[in-house]
Scaffold this motif. Structure first.
Motif, PDB file in Angstrom:
ATOM      1  N   ALA A  18       0.827  -1.204   0.000  1.00 24.44           N
ATOM      2  CA  ALA A  18       0.000   0.000   0.000  1.00 24.44           C
ATOM      3  C   ALA A  18       0.867   1.262   0.000  1.00 24.44           C
ATOM      4  O   ALA A  18       0.518   2.264  -0.620  1.00 24.44           O
ATOM      5  N   ALA A  19       2.005   1.211   0.710  1.00 25.73           N
ATOM      6  CA  ALA A  19       2.911   2.360   0.769  1.00 25.73           C
ATOM      7  C   ALA A  19       3.911   2.358  -0.383  1.00 25.73           C
ATOM      8  O   ALA A  19       4.782   3.232  -0.439  1.00 25.73           O
ATOM      9  N   LYS A  20       3.801   1.366  -1.284  1.00 26.34           N
ATOM     10  CA  LYS A  20       4.680   1.232  -2.454  1.00 26.34           C
ATOM     11  C   LYS A  20       6.155   1.161  -2.045  1.00 26.34           C
ATOM     12  O   LYS A  20       7.011   1.855  -2.596  1.00 26.34           O
ATOM     13  N   ILE A  21       6.426   0.303  -1.055  1.00 26.21           N
ATOM     14  CA  ILE A  21       7.790   0.092  -0.577  1.00 26.21           C
ATOM     15  C   ILE A  21       8.276  -1.237  -1.157  1.00 26.21           C
ATOM     16  O   ILE A  21       7.696  -2.287  -0.895  1.00 26.21           O
ATOM     17  N   GLY A  22       9.335  -1.180  -1.954  1.00 25.18           N
ATOM     18  CA  GLY A  22       9.861  -2.386  -2.580  1.00 25.18           C
ATOM     19  C   GLY A  22      10.910  -3.073  -1.727  1.00 25.18           C
ATOM     20  O   GLY A  22      11.029  -4.293  -1.726  1.00 25.18           O
ATOM     21  N   TYR A  23      11.697  -2.287  -0.990  1.00 28.52           N
ATOM     22  CA  TYR A  23      12.781  -2.826  -0.178  1.00 28.52           C
ATOM     23  C   TYR A  23      12.670  -2.237   1.227  1.00 28.52           C
ATOM     24  O   TYR A  23      12.496  -1.031   1.384  1.00 28.52           O
ATOM     25  N   VAL A  24      12.788  -3.083   2.225  1.00 30.45           N
ATOM     26  CA  VAL A  24      12.707  -2.638   3.622  1.00 30.45           C
ATOM     27  C   VAL A  24      14.118  -2.294   4.084  1.00 30.45           C
ATOM     28  O   VAL A  24      14.997  -3.153   4.120  1.00 30.45           O
ATOM     29  N   ASP A  25      14.319  -1.036   4.443  1.00 29.33           N
ATOM     30  CA  ASP A  25      15.632  -0.558   4.861  1.00 29.33           C
ATOM     31  C   ASP A  25      15.711  -0.524   6.383  1.00 29.33           C
ATOM     32  O   ASP A  25      14.758  -0.107   7.045  1.00 29.33           O
ATOM     33  N   TYR A  26      16.847  -0.944   6.940  1.00 29.85           N
ATOM     34  CA  TYR A  26      16.991  -0.987   8.394  1.00 29.85           C
ATOM     35  C   TYR A  26      17.066   0.411   8.999  1.00 29.85           C
ATOM     36  O   TYR A  26      16.837   0.588  10.196  1.00 29.85           O
ATOM     37  N   LEU A  31       9.040   2.951  10.014  1.00 33.40           N
ATOM     38  CA  LEU A  31       8.365   1.821   9.373  1.00 33.40           C
ATOM     39  C   LEU A  31       8.557   0.547  10.191  1.00 33.40           C
ATOM     40  O   LEU A  31       7.615  -0.228  10.397  1.00 33.40           O
ATOM     41  N   LEU A  32       9.766   0.322  10.675  1.00 35.52           N
ATOM     42  CA  LEU A  32      10.062  -0.914  11.399  1.00 35.52           C
ATOM     43  C   LEU A  32       9.315  -1.008  12.726  1.00 35.52           C
ATOM     44  O   LEU A  32       8.985  -2.107  13.171  1.00 35.52           O
ATOM     45  N   ARG A  33       9.022   0.131  13.349  1.00 37.69           N
ATOM     46  CA  ARG A  33       8.295   0.104  14.629  1.00 37.69           C
ATOM     47  C   ARG A  33       6.878  -0.430  14.474  1.00 37.69           C
ATOM     48  O   ARG A  33       6.298  -0.942  15.424  1.00 37.69           O
ATOM     49  N   LYS A  34       6.322  -0.346  13.261  1.00 41.28           N
ATOM     50  CA  LYS A  34       4.985  -0.898  13.008  1.00 41.28           C
ATOM     51  C   LYS A  34       4.993  -2.419  13.057  1.00 41.28           C
ATOM     52  O   LYS A  34       3.964  -3.043  13.257  1.00 41.28           O
ATOM     53  N   PHE A  35       6.168  -3.018  12.856  1.00 39.19           N
ATOM     54  CA  PHE A  35       6.285  -4.470  12.828  1.00 39.19           C
ATOM     55  C   PHE A  35       6.825  -5.041  14.133  1.00 39.19           C
ATOM     56  O   PHE A  35       7.138  -6.222  14.202  1.00 39.19           O
ATOM     57  N   ILE A  36       6.938  -4.206  15.166  1.00 40.58           N
ATOM     58  CA  ILE A  36       7.431  -4.654  16.468  1.00 40.58           C
ATOM     59  C   ILE A  36       6.328  -4.457  17.502  1.00 40.58           C
ATOM     60  O   ILE A  36       5.683  -3.410  17.534  1.00 40.58           O
ATOM     61  N   SER A  37       6.121  -5.465  18.346  1.00 41.09           N
ATOM     62  CA  SER A  37       5.097  -5.368  19.382  1.00 41.09           C
ATOM     63  C   SER A  37       5.575  -4.454  20.509  1.00 41.09           C
ATOM     64  O   SER A  37       6.740  -4.041  20.550  1.00 41.09           O
ATOM     65  N   GLN A  57      12.521  -9.816   4.915  1.00 34.77           N
ATOM     66  CA  GLN A  57      13.196  -8.513   4.827  1.00 34.77           C
ATOM     67  C   GLN A  57      12.970  -7.704   6.093  1.00 34.77           C
ATOM     68  O   GLN A  57      13.904  -7.066   6.608  1.00 34.77           O
ATOM     69  N   VAL A  58      11.742  -7.726   6.614  1.00 34.72           N
ATOM     70  CA  VAL A  58      11.416  -6.981   7.833  1.00 34.72           C
ATOM     71  C   VAL A  58      12.215  -7.522   9.008  1.00 34.72           C
ATOM     72  O   VAL A  58      12.813  -6.752   9.771  1.00 34.72           O
ATOM     73  N   LYS A  63      16.557  -6.765  12.911  1.00 33.74           N
ATOM     74  CA  LYS A  63      17.759  -7.277  13.587  1.00 33.74           C
ATOM     75  C   LYS A  63      18.968  -6.393  13.309  1.00 33.74           C
ATOM     76  O   LYS A  63      19.766  -6.117  14.211  1.00 33.74           O
ATOM     77  N   ASN A  64      19.097  -5.911  12.070  1.00 37.60           N
ATOM     78  CA  ASN A  64      20.201  -4.997  11.736  1.00 37.60           C
ATOM     79  C   ASN A  64      20.052  -3.667  12.477  1.00 37.60           C
ATOM     80  O   ASN A  64      21.030  -3.111  12.965  1.00 37.60           O
ATOM     81  N   ALA A  65      18.829  -3.159  12.562  1.00 40.16           N
ATOM     82  CA  ALA A  65      18.597  -1.893  13.260  1.00 40.16           C
ATOM     83  C   ALA A  65      18.889  -2.030  14.749  1.00 40.16           C
ATOM     84  O   ALA A  65      19.407  -1.097  15.372  1.00 40.16           O
ATOM     85  N   ARG A  66      18.579  -3.175  15.315  1.00 43.95           N
ATOM     86  CA  ARG A  66      18.904  -3.402  16.734  1.00 43.95           C
ATOM     87  C   ARG A  66      20.404  -3.482  16.933  1.00 43.95           C
ATOM     88  O   ARG A  66      20.931  -2.963  17.921  1.00 43.95           O
ATOM     89  N   GLU A  67      21.091  -4.121  16.007  1.00 43.31           N
ATOM     90  CA  GLU A  67      22.547  -4.241  16.100  1.00 43.31           C
ATOM     91  C   GLU A  67      23.219  -2.876  15.999  1.00 43.31           C
ATOM     92  O   GLU A  67      24.222  -2.624  16.666  1.00 43.31           O
TER      93      GLU A  67
END
Length: 78
Positions: A18-26, A31-37, A57-58, A63-67
């Motif tokens: 829906a957001a037309k995102i092809g690649y998930v960037d760390y 964006l990544l906070r939407k996928f974390i509880s 990819q998410v 994991k890369n963003a946490r690192e």
């Protein structure tokens, strides 16, 4: 006795498509906070509604963003 009519559950819309995102960037932490509880766990694919490849990819991006200390490992201080 007649069987009750079963309704199919509504198909979840893919938030990345829906957001037309092809690649998930760390580096995209908003964006990544939407996928974390709220407890810091990566949400399941059936909850978020993304495809299998996008879920990989998410997970990799989270994991890369946490690192890189862009995201916390968990929000609860135990």
């Amino acid at each position: 006795m007649a069987k009750p009519v079963l309704r199919k559950p509504k198909k979840k819309s893919n938030p990345l498509k829906a957001a037309k995102i092809g690649y998930v960037d760390y580096k995209d932490t908003a964006l990544l906070r939407k996928f974390i509880s709220d407890r810091g766990k990566i949400r399941a694919r059936r909850v978020t509604g993304v495809s299998v490849q996008q879920q990989r990819q998410v997970a990799k991006a989270v994991k890369n963003a946490r690192e890189m200390a862009l995201l916390p490992y968990s929000s609860s201080a135990r």
